[in-house]
Design a protein around this motif. Structure first.
Motif, PDB file in Angstrom:
ATOM      1  N   HIS A 172      -3.017  20.271   5.969  1.00 42.37           N
ATOM      2  CA  HIS A 172      -1.621  19.802   6.005  1.00 42.37           C
ATOM      3  C   HIS A 172      -1.274  19.084   4.700  1.00 42.37           C
ATOM      4  O   HIS A 172      -1.233  17.850   4.647  1.00 42.37           O
ATOM      5  N   PRO A 173      -1.001  19.826   3.631  1.00 46.39           N
ATOM      6  CA  PRO A 173      -0.608  19.191   2.370  1.00 46.39           C
ATOM      7  C   PRO A 173       0.847  18.747   2.400  1.00 46.39           C
ATOM      8  O   PRO A 173       1.561  18.959   3.391  1.00 46.39           O
ATOM      9  N   HIS A 174       1.278  18.139   1.303  1.00 49.28           N
ATOM     10  CA  HIS A 174       2.680  17.769   1.118  1.00 49.28           C
ATOM     11  C   HIS A 174       3.216  18.484  -0.119  1.00 49.28           C
ATOM     12  O   HIS A 174       2.474  18.757  -1.064  1.00 49.28           O
ATOM     13  N   TYR A 175       4.527  18.737  -0.108  1.00 46.63           N
ATOM     14  CA  TYR A 175       5.199  19.404  -1.222  1.00 46.63           C
ATOM     15  C   TYR A 175       6.339  18.521  -1.687  1.00 46.63           C
ATOM     16  O   TYR A 175       7.128  18.032  -0.869  1.00 46.63           O
ATOM     17  N   MET A 184      -5.475  16.530   0.254  1.00 48.45           N
ATOM     18  CA  MET A 184      -6.533  15.531   0.333  1.00 48.45           C
ATOM     19  C   MET A 184      -7.812  16.173   0.847  1.00 48.45           C
ATOM     20  O   MET A 184      -7.780  17.023   1.747  1.00 48.45           O
ATOM     21  N   GLY A 185      -8.941  15.804   0.257  1.00 48.27           N
ATOM     22  CA  GLY A 185     -10.226  16.333   0.686  1.00 48.27           C
ATOM     23  C   GLY A 185     -11.295  15.260   0.682  1.00 48.27           C
ATOM     24  O   GLY A 185     -11.046  14.109   0.331  1.00 48.27           O
ATOM     25  N   THR A 186     -12.489  15.673   1.075  1.00 49.45           N
ATOM     26  CA  THR A 186     -13.634  14.766   1.116  1.00 49.45           C
ATOM     27  C   THR A 186     -14.724  15.281   0.185  1.00 49.45           C
ATOM     28  O   THR A 186     -15.099  16.453   0.252  1.00 49.45           O
ATOM     29  N   CYS A 187     -15.187  14.419  -0.669  1.00 48.03           N
ATOM     30  CA  CYS A 187     -16.298  14.721  -1.577  1.00 48.03           C
ATOM     31  C   CYS A 187     -17.535  14.019  -1.037  1.00 48.03           C
ATOM     32  O   CYS A 187     -17.568  12.789  -0.942  1.00 48.03           O
ATOM     33  N   ILE A 188     -18.550  14.801  -0.657  1.00 47.04           N
ATOM     34  CA  ILE A 188     -19.705  14.260   0.062  1.00 47.04           C
ATOM     35  C   ILE A 188     -20.896  14.037  -0.865  1.00 47.04           C
ATOM     36  O   ILE A 188     -21.399  14.966  -1.486  1.00 47.04           O
ATOM     37  N   ALA A 189     -21.320  12.777  -0.940  1.00 49.52           N
ATOM     38  CA  ALA A 189     -22.571  12.376  -1.604  1.00 49.52           C
ATOM     39  C   ALA A 189     -22.711  12.930  -3.011  1.00 49.52           C
ATOM     40  O   ALA A 189     -23.790  13.377  -3.418  1.00 49.52           O
ATOM     41  N   SER A 232      -4.714  15.314   8.288  1.00 49.62           N
ATOM     42  CA  SER A 232      -3.452  15.169   7.579  1.00 49.62           C
ATOM     43  C   SER A 232      -3.383  13.777   6.966  1.00 49.62           C
ATOM     44  O   SER A 232      -4.258  12.943   7.197  1.00 49.62           O
ATOM     45  N   PHE A 233      -2.341  13.526   6.189  1.00 52.15           N
ATOM     46  CA  PHE A 233      -2.137  12.212   5.571  1.00 52.15           C
ATOM     47  C   PHE A 233      -0.650  12.037   5.333  1.00 52.15           C
ATOM     48  O   PHE A 233       0.148  12.951   5.572  1.00 52.15           O
ATOM     49  N   GLY A 234      -0.258  10.847   4.891  1.00 50.31           N
ATOM     50  CA  GLY A 234       1.158  10.558   4.688  1.00 50.31           C
ATOM     51  C   GLY A 234       1.520  10.416   3.218  1.00 50.31           C
ATOM     52  O   GLY A 234       0.668  10.088   2.384  1.00 50.31           O
ATOM     53  N   MET A 235       2.792  10.654   2.890  1.00 50.94           N
ATOM     54  CA  MET A 235       3.254  10.514   1.508  1.00 50.94           C
ATOM     55  C   MET A 235       4.714  10.094   1.492  1.00 50.94           C
ATOM     56  O   MET A 235       5.542  10.654   2.210  1.00 50.94           O
ATOM     57  N   ASP A 237       7.828   8.525  -1.547  1.00 55.16           N
ATOM     58  CA  ASP A 237       8.139   8.707  -2.970  1.00 55.16           C
ATOM     59  C   ASP A 237       7.162   7.946  -3.858  1.00 55.16           C
ATOM     60  O   ASP A 237       6.875   8.381  -4.979  1.00 55.16           O
ATOM     61  N   ASN A 238       6.626   6.831  -3.360  1.00 54.62           N
ATOM     62  CA  ASN A 238       5.811   5.968  -4.212  1.00 54.62           C
ATOM     63  C   ASN A 238       4.383   5.733  -3.719  1.00 54.62           C
ATOM     64  O   ASN A 238       3.583   5.138  -4.443  1.00 54.62           O
ATOM     65  N   TYR A 239       4.056   6.210  -2.516  1.00 61.62           N
ATOM     66  CA  TYR A 239       2.741   5.890  -1.950  1.00 61.62           C
ATOM     67  C   TYR A 239       2.139   7.074  -1.182  1.00 61.62           C
ATOM     68  O   TYR A 239       2.858   7.932  -0.664  1.00 61.62           O
ATOM     69  N   PHE A 240       0.800   7.085  -1.132  1.00 63.78           N
ATOM     70  CA  PHE A 240       0.053   7.922  -0.202  1.00 63.78           C
ATOM     71  C   PHE A 240      -0.470   7.012   0.902  1.00 63.78           C
ATOM     72  O   PHE A 240      -0.837   5.860   0.641  1.00 63.78           O
ATOM     73  N   ILE A 241      -0.532   7.533   2.114  1.00 63.66           N
ATOM     74  CA  ILE A 241      -1.072   6.778   3.245  1.00 63.66           C
ATOM     75  C   ILE A 241      -2.237   7.570   3.824  1.00 63.66           C
ATOM     76  O   ILE A 241      -2.070   8.723   4.250  1.00 63.66           O
ATOM     77  N   PHE A 242      -3.418   6.972   3.822  1.00 62.37           N
ATOM     78  CA  PHE A 242      -4.607   7.626   4.363  1.00 62.37           C
ATOM     79  C   PHE A 242      -5.224   6.750   5.440  1.00 62.37           C
ATOM     80  O   PHE A 242      -5.465   5.563   5.223  1.00 62.37           O
ATOM     81  N   ILE A 243      -5.464   7.342   6.599  1.00 68.33           N
ATOM     82  CA  ILE A 243      -6.078   6.634   7.714  1.00 68.33           C
ATOM     83  C   ILE A 243      -7.565   6.977   7.753  1.00 68.33           C
ATOM     84  O   ILE A 243      -7.934   8.123   7.993  1.00 68.33           O
TER      85      ILE A 243
END
Length: 516
Positions: A172-175, A184-189, A232-235, A237-243
């Motif tokens: 679920h990206p944003h445009y 957003m993704g996860t980079c592991i170790a 998913s995540f939030g966006m 105009d000025n911020y990203f929101i990650f839970i």
């Protein structure tokens, strides 16, 4: 009323005109793509979880008051390998594939090593993503498959890891308004660190947009080998929101799952004793803001929207109190409850969090720093300076939220979604008014509507001025499946396209407007 979730779908790759009842607005020009699992058994093997099925892509093309329908299976490497073997040979999240018992020891040893350091599936059965001018079928692994959005033919296999440091990625990206894609993704170790990565793929007209992708920012994971699951995540105009929720993927258990005879999904664990961290990232500085925010344990799959108002970030999510939703879609569970009523089902609620951005170091401990009047959400200062955030619950039993995407990152009022009051499988959809808290419903007896997708009318006069597109599986004997077109304001049906052949339960969709 019941639907056989284990029944294999069939594809209809040639375009076929639907029988239109009513009047489709002339301004509606474009293609709705939908994606979901379609093949659940092969030879003597079957998938154990509904989400694992091999992807079936469906399209509905609207032009001059008519609609045409077609569908194709995604010809992923997973599909090709399984079909060649006439059995499931590629593991999915909820189904571990084991070699044919007749295979020799060397073959079995190679299979074991492949699962110790797994090369994930490219069975993109969750959603579609646009990067630049290209479209991809996606799940949440490091592999996505480019597709032709007109013919639904499968094209190149793309590995995120050749472009970005992500082993897993959101579907679920944003445009933004310029056409750039943020995901957003996860980079592991990597180099002893596990982190969450926000990245940008620019809106370039050529076919190499991922080659120009860039990391926007990273957020360190609170535990090296148990990163948080995120869908998913939030966006704004000025911020990203990650839970960063306490719903975690245990990497060590994943590496040993094959030899322990369990699937990878069993390596996902919910930790109710831990809090949920709310990360607010400044898009200009590309760093987290100074204040730390958290809330109680919860599981979130879908963000609704996020926006800024009077020094606050307001973000809406669909939240569960535990991770039991995934278990509802095991095939054994679906067969036990063909009517979808299950006493163990825990319905989600629509939560609104309000995050005060101004850091008031003079505020007293225990003081609520939310100053907006129209919400009961709170953010209370604690001894260590962190803010404990409590959400306002706007409604319950509501999932797969969609809205007018022109309001993404802006203050919105209306949300369309699937009604999940008494079970995880929706029989109705709803239009929710976040101001009046009223819900308007639509549905038909013995029919199963998909996630509703709102399409704004060009130069519309209001936020809900447009139509809602819903793919409907019809289980009434002798009656056709159909694509329903609802008025976005009244939520009444204005037209439908009855299709020849069958439509199937799916997951997510993407509308591509015709700009010619």
């Amino acid at each position: 009323m019941s639907v056989d979730f284990s029944k294999n779908a069939s594809e209809s790759p040639e375009p076929c005109k639907a029988e239109v009842k009513g009047t489709i607005p002339n301004w509606l020009q474009g293609t709705l793509l939908r994606n979901g699992p379609g093949i659940f058994s092969l030879g003597e093997t079957s998938y154990e979880h509904w989400f694992d099925g091999m992807a079936l892509m469906t399209s509905f093309t609207f032009k001059d008051g008519e609609v045409t329908h077609r569908s194709r299976f995604l010809r992923s490497d997973t599909y090709k390998a399984n079909m060649a073997a006439n059995r499931i040979v590629v593991s999915e999240m909820g189904t571990m594939a084991y070699p044919d018992p007749s295979k020799n020891f060397i073959f079995k040893a190679i299979t074991f090593l492949n699962h110790t350091v797994p090369d994930f599936t490219d069975n993109g059965a969750s959603n579609f993503i646009r990067y630049g001018s290209e479209y991809f079928a996606t799940s949440e692994t490091n592999y996505i498959r480019k597709i032709d959005p007109v013919t639904l033919e499968t094209q190149d296999k793309v590995d995120y890891l050749k472009h970005l440091p992500v082993n897993l990625a959101s579907s679920h990206p944003h445009y933004d308004r310029e056409g750039n894609t943020y995901n957003m993704g996860t980079c592991i170790a990597e180099k002893g660190k596990t982190k969450y990565v926000v990245f940008k793929v620019p809106a370039v007209p050529d076919k190499a947009s991922l080659n120009k992708s860039e990391v926007v920012c990273t957020v360190p994971c609170r535990s090296l080998l148990t990163p948080s699951y995120h869908h998913s995540f939030g966006m704004t105009d000025n911020y990203f929101i990650f839970i960063e929720q306490p719903f975690k993927l245990d990497i060590i258990k994943m590496a040993t799952a094959y030899m322990r005879g369990v699937n990878w999904a069993s390596c996902l664990k919910f930790c109710p004793e831990e809090n949920t961290l709310i990360h607010i990232i400044d898009r200009k500085t590309r760093k987290e803001v100074e204040t730390k925010y958290y809330t109680g344990p919860m599981v979130v799959y879908h963000h609704v929207n996020a926006f800024e108002e009077d020094g606050h970030i307001i973000f809406d999510v669909i939240a569960y109190k535990d991770n039991s939703l995934y278990n509802m879609f095991y095939m054994s569970k679906l067969k036990e409850n063909p009517g979808f009523h299950d006493d163990s089902y825990v319905k989600p609620n629509y939560r609104r969090f309000v995050i005060p951005l101004r850091s008031d170091k003079t505020a007293a401990i225990g003081e609520d720093l939310v100053t907006l009047k129209q919400t009961t959400a709170s953010a209370v200062k604690e001894k260590d300076g962190k803010l404990l955030c409590q959400a306002e619950v706007l409604c319950e039993g509501f999932e797969l939220p969609r809205m007018n995407y022109n309001f993404n990152g802006k203050k919105h009022r209306y949300v369309y979604g699937s009604m999940t009051d008494d079970c995880a499988v929706s029989k109705q959809i709803g239009k929710f008014d976040t101001e009046s808290k009223k819900m308007v419903l639509w549905g038909e007896e013995n029919c199963f509507p998909s996630e509703p997708i709102f399409i704004a009318r060009p130069n519309g006069e209001s936020e809900d001025d447009g139509v809602v597109l819903v793919s409907v599986t019809n289980s009434n004997p002798g009656q056709p499946c159909f694509i329903a077109i609802l008025d976005g304001i009244t939520f009444k049906e204005v037209a439908r396209g009855n299709v020849q052949g069958q439509l199937y339960r799916d997951v997510h969709g993407f509308f591509i407007p015709n700009t010619n």
